[in-house]
Design a protein around this motif. Structure first.
Motif, PDB file in Angstrom:
ATOM      1  N   ASP A  17      44.489  45.681  44.094  1.00  0.00           N
ATOM      2  CA  ASP A  17      43.391  46.333  44.805  1.00  0.00           C
ATOM      3  C   ASP A  17      43.523  46.033  46.298  1.00  0.00           C
ATOM      4  O   ASP A  17      44.003  44.958  46.694  1.00  0.00           O
ATOM      5  CB  ASP A  17      42.039  45.794  44.327  1.00  0.00           C
ATOM      6  CG  ASP A  17      41.785  46.086  42.849  1.00  0.00           C
ATOM      7  OD1 ASP A  17      42.502  46.924  42.262  1.00  0.00           O
ATOM      8  OD2 ASP A  17      40.879  45.451  42.285  1.00  0.00           O
TER       9      ASP A  17
ATOM     10  N   GLU B 255      42.040  51.446  48.112  1.00  0.00           N
ATOM     11  CA  GLU B 255      41.862  51.902  46.734  1.00  0.00           C
ATOM     12  C   GLU B 255      42.070  50.745  45.770  1.00  0.00           C
ATOM     13  O   GLU B 255      42.648  49.718  46.120  1.00  0.00           O
ATOM     14  CB  GLU B 255      42.850  53.024  46.390  1.00  0.00           C
ATOM     15  CG  GLU B 255      42.558  54.366  47.037  1.00  0.00           C
ATOM     16  CD  GLU B 255      41.250  54.997  46.573  1.00  0.00           C
ATOM     17  OE1 GLU B 255      40.624  54.471  45.634  1.00  0.00           O
ATOM     18  OE2 GLU B 255      40.859  56.021  47.160  1.00  0.00           O
ATOM     19  N   THR B 256      41.608  50.952  44.543  1.00  0.00           N
ATOM     20  CA  THR B 256      41.881  49.972  43.497  1.00  0.00           C
ATOM     21  C   THR B 256      43.311  50.143  42.993  1.00  0.00           C
ATOM     22  O   THR B 256      43.935  51.194  43.170  1.00  0.00           O
ATOM     23  CB  THR B 256      40.925  50.159  42.309  1.00  0.00           C
ATOM     24  OG1 THR B 256      41.182  51.436  41.692  1.00  0.00           O
ATOM     25  CG2 THR B 256      39.468  50.093  42.766  1.00  0.00           C
TER      26      THR B 256
END
Length: 284
Positions: free
Chosen positions: A255, A259-260
């Motif tokens: 992450d 974004e993850t």
């Protein structure tokens, strides 16, 4: 946060040997200046506080692009903009030509260097992934002479490469494209010129309707550019859906503030579908 660098000395190297001598004299207190597009930012934020800055821009012979036998030899001081205009790059290293327009903005491409991008080894940058996808070699000079390091052995960790503390990257060598070679490149970013959320540089050799010697180099998904070995094998076997599924094992993106990891892995699959189409349909 400071926006001015800490004080440092400055030296303009007149040759590769001169630069190496300065590196040996100053050790960890020295930083090399090529295009400076990454270095200037870290200096201004005081993430880098060198005792001396060694300017490589006066060194002759490091700004050429040439076809040398079966290799494209790109001097470390070649600017991105110069590479984008090079007929040699366009014809014999088309993957690099595909990637160059995605790098930053014109001002950055006018100053940034090919060698600087490879040596800085930002895991979200385009050219390190292209270098890996093409299976290139880095020519490195040091006090013990010159040596070559293959792309698969070059990237060691986050911003860490095989270049030693008293060594300088002088030339990037890429295998010249042959008629049976295929190339693909794609990235996803929030805005053009931003670092990619996820990107993919790829090369393969066409053998009839099949692809052989597939090399998939992802960027923006780890601490270095990463080859997706399982996806490569599946794509070479003609198992397209299996190639996308293999990314679950090939990639483990962390992450980050953009974004993850889960989203990045999904985007990696989206890019693989796009690039696989390029590989199957594009000629060198």
């Amino acid at each position: 946060m400071s926006v001015k660098p800490a004080p440092f000395a400055y030296a303009k190297a007149r040759s590769v040997e001169d630069a190496i001598k300065l590196l040996c004299e100053h050790g960890d207190g020295a930083k090399l200046l090529a295009g400076g597009q990454s270095l200037m930012a870290t200096l201004n934020m005081r993430l880098s506080q060198p005792n001396i800055l060694i300017d490589l821009n006066g060194i002759p012979g490091l700004d050429g692009i040439a076809l040398n036998g079966g290799d494209v030899a790109i001097g470390a001081l070649v600017r991105h903009a110069a590479a984008a205009k090079s007929d040699v790059i366009a014809k014999h290293a088309p993957l690099v030509a595909l990637a160059l327009p995605h790098i930053g903005h014109p001002a950055i491409r006018n100053r940034g260097t090919i060698g600087g991008s490879i040596a800085f080894a930002d895991p979200a940058a385009e050219l390190p992934a292209c270098f890996l996808a093409l299976g290139g070699e880095a020519e490195i000079a040091g006090r013990n002479g010159a040596r070559r390091v293959k792309a698969d052995d070059f990237f060691r960790g986050l911003y860490e490469t095989a270049i030693g503390p008293d060594e300088i990257l002088t030339v990037i060598r890429l295998p010249s494209a042959t008629p049976d070679m295929r190339f693909g490149f794609a990235e996803l970013s929030r805005r053009h010129g931003d670092y990619a959320l996820t990107g993919l540089a790829a090369s393969a050799r066409a053998e009839g309707a099949s692809l052989k010697d597939v090399r998939l180099a992802y960027f923006g998904v780890g601490l270095t550019p990463i080859r997706a070995n399982g996806a490569e094998a599946a794509l070479a076997a003609g198992k397209f859906d299996d190639a996308v599924a293999a990314l679950a094992f090939d990639l483990d993106p962390p992450d980050d503030i953009q974004e993850t990891g889960a989203v990045k892995r999904h985007l990696a699959g989206v890019l693989l579908r796009r690039v696989a189409t390029q590989l199957r349909g594009a000629r060198a």
